[in-house]
Design an enzyme around this catalytic site. Sequence first.
Site, PDB file in Angstrom:
ATOM      1  N   TYR A  21       0.831  -1.204   0.000  1.00 21.51           N
ATOM      2  CA  TYR A  21       0.000   0.000   0.000  1.00 21.51           C
ATOM      3  C   TYR A  21       0.862   1.249   0.000  1.00 21.51           C
ATOM      4  O   TYR A  21       1.910   1.293   0.655  1.00 21.51           O
ATOM      5  CB  TYR A  21      -0.877   0.046   1.258  1.00 21.51           C
ATOM      6  CG  TYR A  21      -2.082  -0.851   1.228  1.00 21.51           C
ATOM      7  CD1 TYR A  21      -3.265  -0.441   0.625  1.00 21.51           C
ATOM      8  CD2 TYR A  21      -2.061  -2.097   1.825  1.00 21.51           C
ATOM      9  CE1 TYR A  21      -4.390  -1.246   0.624  1.00 21.51           C
ATOM     10  CE2 TYR A  21      -3.177  -2.920   1.817  1.00 21.51           C
ATOM     11  CZ  TYR A  21      -4.343  -2.485   1.219  1.00 21.51           C
ATOM     12  OH  TYR A  21      -5.443  -3.280   1.207  1.00 21.51           O
ATOM     13  N   TYR A  37      -0.965  -9.946   0.469  1.00 21.77           N
ATOM     14  CA  TYR A  37       0.097  -9.410   1.336  1.00 21.77           C
ATOM     15  C   TYR A  37       0.015 -10.017   2.726  1.00 21.77           C
ATOM     16  O   TYR A  37      -1.065 -10.415   3.173  1.00 21.77           O
ATOM     17  CB  TYR A  37       0.044  -7.876   1.391  1.00 21.77           C
ATOM     18  CG  TYR A  37      -1.252  -7.272   1.917  1.00 21.77           C
ATOM     19  CD1 TYR A  37      -1.512  -7.155   3.285  1.00 21.77           C
ATOM     20  CD2 TYR A  37      -2.211  -6.785   1.030  1.00 21.77           C
ATOM     21  CE1 TYR A  37      -2.677  -6.582   3.749  1.00 21.77           C
ATOM     22  CE2 TYR A  37      -3.386  -6.210   1.488  1.00 21.77           C
ATOM     23  CZ  TYR A  37      -3.608  -6.112   2.849  1.00 21.77           C
ATOM     24  OH  TYR A  37      -4.767  -5.551   3.308  1.00 21.77           O
ATOM     25  N   ARG A  89      -3.399 -11.866   3.420  1.00 20.61           N
ATOM     26  CA  ARG A  89      -4.694 -11.457   2.890  1.00 20.61           C
ATOM     27  C   ARG A  89      -4.844 -11.942   1.451  1.00 20.61           C
ATOM     28  O   ARG A  89      -3.897 -11.840   0.668  1.00 20.61           O
ATOM     29  CB  ARG A  89      -4.823  -9.917   2.876  1.00 20.61           C
ATOM     30  CG  ARG A  89      -4.921  -9.196   4.217  1.00 20.61           C
ATOM     31  CD  ARG A  89      -6.008  -9.646   5.156  1.00 20.61           C
ATOM     32  NE  ARG A  89      -7.294 -10.024   4.573  1.00 20.61           N
ATOM     33  CZ  ARG A  89      -8.227  -9.189   4.142  1.00 20.61           C
ATOM     34  NH1 ARG A  89      -8.064  -7.891   4.202  1.00 20.61           N
ATOM     35  NH2 ARG A  89      -9.379  -9.641   3.668  1.00 20.61           N
ATOM     36  N   HIS A 123      -7.371  -8.277  -2.743  1.00 24.05           N
ATOM     37  CA  HIS A 123      -8.680  -7.654  -2.515  1.00 24.05           C
ATOM     38  C   HIS A 123      -8.651  -6.176  -2.841  1.00 24.05           C
ATOM     39  O   HIS A 123      -7.602  -5.534  -2.813  1.00 24.05           O
ATOM     40  CB  HIS A 123      -9.151  -7.854  -1.065  1.00 24.05           C
ATOM     41  CG  HIS A 123      -8.239  -7.211  -0.063  1.00 24.05           C
ATOM     42  ND1 HIS A 123      -7.106  -7.827   0.399  1.00 24.05           N
ATOM     43  CD2 HIS A 123      -8.283  -6.001   0.550  1.00 24.05           C
ATOM     44  CE1 HIS A 123      -6.488  -7.032   1.260  1.00 24.05           C
ATOM     45  NE2 HIS A 123      -7.172  -5.912   1.361  1.00 24.05           N
ATOM     46  N   HIS A 179     -10.718  -2.727  -1.502  1.00 25.68           N
ATOM     47  CA  HIS A 179     -11.655  -2.189  -0.508  1.00 25.68           C
ATOM     48  C   HIS A 179     -12.671  -1.291  -1.208  1.00 25.68           C
ATOM     49  O   HIS A 179     -12.301  -0.491  -2.072  1.00 25.68           O
ATOM     50  CB  HIS A 179     -10.907  -1.360   0.531  1.00 25.68           C
ATOM     51  CG  HIS A 179      -9.944  -2.138   1.379  1.00 25.68           C
ATOM     52  ND1 HIS A 179     -10.285  -2.645   2.602  1.00 25.68           N
ATOM     53  CD2 HIS A 179      -8.653  -2.497   1.174  1.00 25.68           C
ATOM     54  CE1 HIS A 179      -9.233  -3.274   3.133  1.00 25.68           C
ATOM     55  NE2 HIS A 179      -8.229  -3.198   2.284  1.00 25.68           N
TER      56      HIS A 179
HETATM   57 FE   LIG Z   1      -6.358  -4.328   2.549  1.00 22.76          FE
END
Ligand SMILES: [Fe+3]
Lengths: 241, 184
Positions: A107, A146, A156, A159, A161
């Site tokens: 991110y 990640y 995870r 995905h 959000h």
């Molecule tokens: Fe996330």
Amino acid sequence: MDDTPFAPRDFSVHPPPLWPDYRSTHLRAPQQPLLQMPQTQTEMTGPTFGHAALGPLDSDLIVNYAAAGQSAQGPRILVHGKLLDGQGRAVPGKLIEVWQANAGGRYRHVNDGYLAPLDDNFGGCGRCITAPDGSFAFRTVQPGPYPWPNGGNDWRPAHIHFSVFGDGFAQRLITQMYFEGDPHIARCPIAQSIPDAAALDRLVARLDMDRTVAMDIRAYRFDIVLRGRQATVFENKPQGT
Amino acid sequence: MPQLKESPSQTAGPYVHIGCTPQMAGLEARAMGPQLGERMVLGSPTGDRITLDLHVFDGAGDAVTDALIEIWQPTPQGQFTGDDQFCNWGRQATDLTSGQAVFQTLKPGAPVGQAPHILVWIVARGIGLGLTTRIYFPDEDNADDPVLALAGDRAATLIARKTAGGYAHAVHLQGPSETVFFDV
Ligand SMILES: [Fe+3]
């Protein structure tokens, strides 16, 4: 304003406040049950957003953070679908916001220290307003899975959000979109906190070859359903009386 | 008409800022439109300007430094329709270090049948379904408010504290002073 109240929320599709396998819930889950209240004007209304609130590239994450002439790295995808209400009707004119990691699972955020590198040309933020037929579409790159600190070897699933507005604040929803075939979905405490497998499956986007553009971009289909209104009560009057 | 079930909620996670407060995440440098919900007082509207200081605390008493808070409120005239002077909706993330979220807004008026109040919606890492609560004011007549009455002996968790510039309020996610959250 539509004065029809929203139907009572069906909690069977939502994560419970406390989910022991998801450690961040331990200190953040309220211990008292939610207090039931009748809907008032406060919950039945909400903000509206016009196209003027958005920038011209807000729905194109491939280029909206990229330098001129550049684009984000990773598999190019079109994420599209419809925003629907509980009666299956299109919900037009509503703000949808998305955010995601880059193709390596990193991110663009001061608190993300994952080993995978940032992409100079990818921010990971997008927005759009649903069309008159309730449809929406984002161009982006497929995010990577990640790792995250949850006490073990937790990863995870890939995905995106999603944040969605409805007509009233009672419909406000934040969720995540997963990708068909991802083996991490079955292993993820956050995804698995959804108590109903069929409900979780509705967060899994499907590869959509009909909207896939040859030699350009693959498409994934993801529909979102907002909480519905109470069914209209029709008086059962005989015709002509 | 088919009856469709609501899409399941999922946590906003710790990186909610990228999508919802992109300037705070450092994304303002490129081609995004304006950050939404940052300003509520847009012009020179009629009404009392207030600063609303919010904190969210977890069950250990620590400030939640990765929450997103949205508020939705009536105008000083008790209406839920704003104009080019005032936006009834505001959005702030709690500060990444202090956990404080500050809203510059107007003191709400009383909607029909209710005392003046502000709806507060909170999402964060560790919260699977957004939490809805309310803020009422200590200097208003709250005696006949139907929602506050439902809270009974926990009603005090919904009433803000007066400050020099407005009001301050602490939301406790769990523990002995746990805030009342609503199933609307
Ligand atoms: Fe996330």
